[in-house]
Each structure stands twice: as structure tokens, then as C-alpha cells.
Write a protein that holds these residues in place. Sequence first.
Motif, mmCIF file in Angstrom:
data_model
loop_
_atom_site.group_PDB
_atom_site.id
_atom_site.type_symbol
_atom_site.label_atom_id
_atom_site.label_comp_id
_atom_site.label_asym_id
_atom_site.label_seq_id
_atom_site.Cartn_x
_atom_site.Cartn_y
_atom_site.Cartn_z
ATOM 1 N N VAL A 39 0.968 -1.100 -0.004
ATOM 2 C CA VAL A 39 -0.173 0.028 0.022
ATOM 3 C C VAL A 39 1.055 1.165 0.070
ATOM 4 N N GLY A 40 1.876 1.305 0.696
ATOM 5 C CA GLY A 40 2.622 2.207 0.837
ATOM 6 C C GLY A 40 3.724 2.604 -0.295
ATOM 7 N N ARG A 41 4.077 1.578 -0.850
ATOM 8 C CA ARG A 41 4.462 1.857 -2.205
ATOM 9 C C ARG A 41 3.833 2.281 -3.468
ATOM 10 N N GLY A 42 2.613 1.788 -3.367
ATOM 11 C CA GLY A 42 1.741 2.175 -4.542
ATOM 12 C C GLY A 42 1.312 3.671 -4.476
ATOM 13 N N TRP A 43 0.903 3.838 -3.034
ATOM 14 C CA TRP A 43 0.498 5.346 -2.843
ATOM 15 C C TRP A 43 1.629 6.297 -2.748
ATOM 16 N N GLY A 44 2.752 5.866 -2.324
ATOM 17 C CA GLY A 44 3.835 6.632 -2.614
ATOM 18 C C GLY A 44 4.207 6.860 -4.011
ATOM 19 N N ALA A 83 8.576 5.136 1.098
ATOM 20 C CA ALA A 83 10.089 5.716 0.375
ATOM 21 C C ALA A 83 10.614 4.849 -0.749
ATOM 22 N N ALA A 84 10.148 3.841 -1.141
ATOM 23 C CA ALA A 84 10.565 3.091 -2.119
ATOM 24 C C ALA A 84 9.680 3.730 -3.498
ATOM 25 N N GLY A 85 8.336 3.497 -3.291
ATOM 26 C CA GLY A 85 7.418 4.014 -4.346
ATOM 27 C C GLY A 85 7.569 5.570 -4.706
ATOM 28 N N TRP A 86 7.933 6.584 -3.579
ATOM 29 C CA TRP A 86 8.302 7.979 -3.930
ATOM 30 C C TRP A 86 9.416 8.112 -4.913
ATOM 31 N N ALA A 130 9.969 10.581 -7.587
ATOM 32 C CA ALA A 130 10.536 11.785 -7.299
ATOM 33 C C ALA A 130 11.675 11.542 -6.291
ATOM 34 N N PRO A 131 12.768 11.189 -6.408
ATOM 35 C CA PRO A 131 13.746 10.480 -5.599
ATOM 36 C C PRO A 131 14.278 11.612 -4.585
ATOM 37 N N LYS A 132 14.533 12.853 -5.000
ATOM 38 C CA LYS A 132 14.883 14.128 -4.237
ATOM 39 C C LYS A 132 13.835 14.487 -3.298
#
Length: 245
Positions: free
Chosen positions: A54-59, A87-90, A94-96
Motif C-alpha cells: 500500500v505504501g509503495r503504490g500510494w507513494g 520511500a520506495a514508491g516515492w 521523485a527521488p529527491k
Amino acid sequence: NAAVAWMKQLPGDDQSAVLQNIKFHWTANDPASAAAYGVSLPAGSIQNNFLNQVGRGWGMTNPQAAVEWLAQVPEGDARFSAINGIAAGWAETAPKDAAGFVASLPAGKTQDAAARNVLFRWQSADPGSAANWLAQFPEGDLRREAMESLMVNWVRNDPSAAGRFLEHLPAGKSREAAILTYVNQASAQSPELAAPFVNQVGDDNQRYNSAQAVAKHFPRSDPAGYAKWLATLNLPEEKLKSLAK
């Protein structure tokens, strides 16, 4: 909602199998609902894996909303998994900005793991920016291990840029580890770039091993340059003679 109600009536193993099959689609189409369901799951690996997804997809799609949702996730493994997913999804998009999110986390295991997730993705897209961010971390296992990983990928694609970064990296264990990795990775494809760093290896045995790695390729690509480099090496005479053969 009807599908969720039906799933909850299934035996544990069947419920887990259904959840595994639908979590990607659910997260992509209704992350808020999926997140709420994830928080309601019993603590354990199923909840942790689901919240990470969930966090990855939402990120990837709406990281700010994902960060706000974290307030509903209790401390512990569930929150650890959710943060790492975000963190991984974001970092995929947008890594920065993902790096800014990681920097806002309290120092410790969770921040270190999230930082590794960001760096893993950022170092492929923009290794220079990833390296500059990593250089802001204090000396420790995270910085040392991440420097090694970054150098493996960066040297493969742009050994000159990786070398320029190393020249300005302050002394420390992470720099030592990065130099060793750089020399080992660059010695085959660009021995003339790897050679100047050999004398900067502090340990005598590791310095000699690094010199041997360079010596396998440098004489063939530039015999005169190799001879000049040998004359500058800080090694015992008998080891210099072995490299000159």
C-alpha cells in the motif's frame, strides 16, 4: 466493501491467498480503502507485506496523502513496513522529494532502511545527486555500505564522474570502502582512472591487492603510463618488483 466482507469470511489461508492476488489492483485503484483495511489486519507478516505494498503504490501516486495516512499506522513492524513502502514508491517518481521525506524521519533503523530504499532507486537514475545526498549522512554502516553499492553502479556507467566525486569525499571509513570498490570496478574498463586511487588505500594488503587489480589491465592499455604509475606506488620493493614483471 462487499468483496472485503466476503474475503473476511474465508479461512485464514484462503484469505491470505485472495489478499495476495488483489492487493496490487486494490492499492492502485483505491489506496485509502486498502490502507484502512491494512491497518485493521492482525499484526504479523501478512499485515506487514500488505502495508508495504500500500505504501509503495500510494507513494508513487500521491506520496503526501500516504505520509498523512502514517498517523493511523501504529508503531512497530507495521509502521516500519509502511514507511519503507512509501520511500520506495516515492523514489520511483521523485527521488529527491523521497530523500526529503527520509531526512524528516527520526534517526534509527527505520530511517536507515528507508534511505537504502531511496538510494537503491536514485543511484540508477541520478548517481551524482544520490552520492551528494549520501555524503550528508554521518559515518556508519549505512553510509559505508551505500557508498559501496553506489560505486558499483556508477563506475559501470560513468567512471570519470564517480572518480571526481571520490576526490572531494572527506576521509573516513566510507571513503576507504568507496575507493576500494571504485578501484576493483574500474580497473578492468578504465585502469588509468583507477590507478591514482591505489595509493589512497590505507591498509597495506588491500593497497597491494588493489594494485594487482590495476596491473592486470593497465600495462596493455598504456605501458608507458603504467611504468610511471609504478614508480609512484607506496608499496614494499619486493611487491613493486612483482607488479613490474
